[in-house]
Motif scaffolding. Structure first.
Motif, PDB file in Angstrom:
ATOM      1  N   SER A 116     -29.394 -50.361  23.811  1.00 40.98           N
ATOM      2  CA  SER A 116     -29.908 -49.922  25.252  1.00 40.98           C
ATOM      3  C   SER A 116     -28.701 -49.311  25.695  1.00 40.98           C
ATOM      4  O   SER A 116     -27.758 -49.061  25.266  1.00 40.98           O
ATOM      5  N   ALA A 118     -26.912 -50.163  28.281  1.00 45.60           N
ATOM      6  CA  ALA A 118     -25.662 -50.902  28.599  1.00 45.60           C
ATOM      7  C   ALA A 118     -24.960 -50.819  27.388  1.00 45.60           C
ATOM      8  O   ALA A 118     -23.251 -51.017  27.524  1.00 45.60           O
ATOM      9  N   THR A 170     -21.258 -51.340  37.781  1.00 43.47           N
ATOM     10  CA  THR A 170     -22.429 -50.887  38.283  1.00 43.47           C
ATOM     11  C   THR A 170     -23.577 -51.597  38.178  1.00 43.47           C
ATOM     12  O   THR A 170     -24.598 -52.096  38.761  1.00 43.47           O
ATOM     13  N   MET A 171     -24.038 -51.774  36.597  1.00 50.53           N
ATOM     14  CA  MET A 171     -25.162 -52.612  36.107  1.00 50.53           C
ATOM     15  C   MET A 171     -25.089 -53.994  36.765  1.00 50.53           C
ATOM     16  O   MET A 171     -26.099 -54.511  37.122  1.00 50.53           O
ATOM     17  N   GLY A 174     -26.665 -54.634  39.896  1.00 55.89           N
ATOM     18  CA  GLY A 174     -28.090 -53.998  40.051  1.00 55.89           C
ATOM     19  C   GLY A 174     -28.983 -55.262  40.087  1.00 55.89           C
ATOM     20  O   GLY A 174     -28.640 -56.324  40.553  1.00 55.89           O
ATOM     21  N   THR A 175     -29.855 -54.975  39.200  1.00 57.22           N
ATOM     22  CA  THR A 175     -30.950 -56.125  39.233  1.00 57.22           C
ATOM     23  C   THR A 175     -30.614 -57.308  38.119  1.00 57.22           C
ATOM     24  O   THR A 175     -29.731 -56.903  37.403  1.00 57.22           O
ATOM     25  N   GLN A 178     -31.163 -55.590  34.750  1.00 58.58           N
ATOM     26  CA  GLN A 178     -29.897 -55.257  34.387  1.00 58.58           C
ATOM     27  C   GLN A 178     -28.686 -55.952  33.944  1.00 58.58           C
ATOM     28  O   GLN A 178     -28.041 -55.836  32.908  1.00 58.58           O
ATOM     29  N   ARG A 179     -28.498 -57.021  34.633  1.00 62.49           N
ATOM     30  CA  ARG A 179     -27.444 -57.789  34.279  1.00 62.49           C
ATOM     31  C   ARG A 179     -27.534 -58.416  32.784  1.00 62.49           C
ATOM     32  O   ARG A 179     -26.777 -58.618  31.991  1.00 62.49           O
ATOM     33  N   MET A 181     -29.300 -57.028  30.482  1.00 68.11           N
ATOM     34  CA  MET A 181     -29.125 -56.082  29.303  1.00 68.11           C
ATOM     35  C   MET A 181     -27.760 -55.849  29.308  1.00 68.11           C
ATOM     36  O   MET A 181     -27.243 -55.850  28.132  1.00 68.11           O
ATOM     37  N   VAL A 182     -26.664 -56.065  30.174  1.00 70.41           N
ATOM     38  CA  VAL A 182     -25.161 -56.116  29.902  1.00 70.41           C
ATOM     39  C   VAL A 182     -24.890 -57.316  29.154  1.00 70.41           C
ATOM     40  O   VAL A 182     -24.253 -57.031  27.900  1.00 70.41           O
TER      41      VAL A 182
END
Ligand code: ACO
Length: 311
Positions: A116, A118, A170-171, A174-175, A178-179, A181-182
């Motif tokens: 991904s 991330a 930044t991620m 975000g949404t 996104q969190r 994904m990190v």
């Protein structure tokens, strides 16, 4: 006599002075440096692939420009380190053959896939963070060309780490997706990052001699601990956790305790059985073969320029 030379060499090393290419050095010292610096150079070159994978899919022009610069830096580090290895009397063409034929290693970390975007941030933060932790002491390595190369490499790696951390910050703001994904990416990269420091000290055949020669300044376990201690507060700032139930502050030691990486997995990856091992070497081989005409042209040009100069 050889004994005198050896004694003189060890005195220079113990006085924290530098060994330079024309100085006498024991064969084992030369061999160890060739092994370590070549493996390091190969890692930089192979390391272009996992992130290069995301160049065409970066989410914005800005992210693409940053990633492009970073991947180009890795190429520069590789070439720089091949030059340092050449001061020891080997040829980079031979080193590249060794890599492609599987006779020399590259870092285990680059045998994992980047699934991904991330991963671009996590590689910058954790993988480049681990690289810095390992490489800053190498700036004081006893071999002059290697130590000097490391200074510049470390400066650029610091930029890489910051870009990774900034991307993740930044991620994380975000949404929810996104969190997640990190966090998912951190879960996959944490243990492999710890493995970058090499096997535990009691299973590291090269450490004792490399420390005596002051090529290495710290053991694998010392640097791994330093990396864990450095990373935990950063993870707290980001708002992510590491996938290790044994990770906790030890007030007595003034350090974090942590679990044991899966050393069987590490051994498998080092043996060439990592998830992307075959693909990485296949790509490297085809890049080398496709670049043959460039090398031939450059060699012909250099030969003609030399003749013109002589005439
Ligand atoms: N990946 C692949 N192989 C490894 C790794 C690793 N993470 N760690 C250790 N090994 C190999 C060693 O090369 C050695 O094999 P060899 O004798 O066939 O060469 C064997 O495992 C045993 O390990 P050690 O005795 O601990 O080896 P060494 O003293 O060389 O320590 C270390 C390993 C710490 C990686 C050292 O070589 C080093 O500091 N190298 C320079 C830094 C580097 O190469 N970083 C990789 C690039 S990271 C990046 O660019 C983002």
């Amino acid at each position: 006599t050889i004994d005198d030379l050896e004694r003189q060499f060890q005195q220079i090393v113990e006085a924290d002075q530098r060994i330079e290419p024309r100085d006498w050095m024991p064969d084992g010292y030369r061999k160890t440096l060739i092994r370590q610096i070549a493996q390091h150079a190969h890692s930089e070159i192979i390391g272009m692939q996992p992130e290069g994978n995301w160049l065409t899919r970066a989410p914005s022009l800005r992210r693409k420009a940053i990633l492009m610069a970073k991947v180009q830096d890795e190429a520069g580090h590789g070439l720089y380190l091949y030059s340092a290895t050449e001061t020891l009397g080997v040829d980079r063409a031979e080193l590249t053959e060794n890599l492609i034929e599987g006779r020399q290693k590259y870092s285990s970390i680059f045998n994992y896939p980047t699934l991904s975007f991330a991963d671009v941030g996590v590689i910058g933060w954790l993988v480049d963070g681990a690289a810095i932790c390992n490489q800053v002491p190498l700036c004081r390595s006893s071999y002059g060309p290697y130590g000097r190369a490391m200074i510049r490499v470390c400066k650029e790696e610091s930029f890489h780490q910051r870009q990774g951390f900034e991307l993740l910050m930044t991620m994380m703001s975000g949404t929810q997706a996104q969190r997640e994904m990190v966090q998912e990416s951190v879960n996959r990269w944490w243990w492999p990052s710890l493995m970058m420091f090499g096997p535990p000290d009691d299973r590291s055949p090269n450490s004792a001699q490399s420390m005596a020669w002051r090529i290495k300044r710290h053991t694998n376990d010392e640097l791994r601990q330093r990396f864990v201690d450095m990373s935990v507060p950063q993870a707290e700032i980001l708002g992510v956790t590491f996938p290790d139930p044994d990770l906790r502050w030890n007030a007595e030691r003034g350090s974090y305790d942590f679990g044991e990486p899966d050393w069987d997995e590490f051994m498998q990856v080092v043996k060439g059985n990592g998830a992307t091992s075959v693909e990485r070497l296949k790509n490297r081989r085809s890049a080398h073969e496709n670049g043959a005409w460039v090398r031939a042209a450059a060699t012909a040009f250099a030969a003609r320029a030399a003749t013109a100069f002589a005439a």
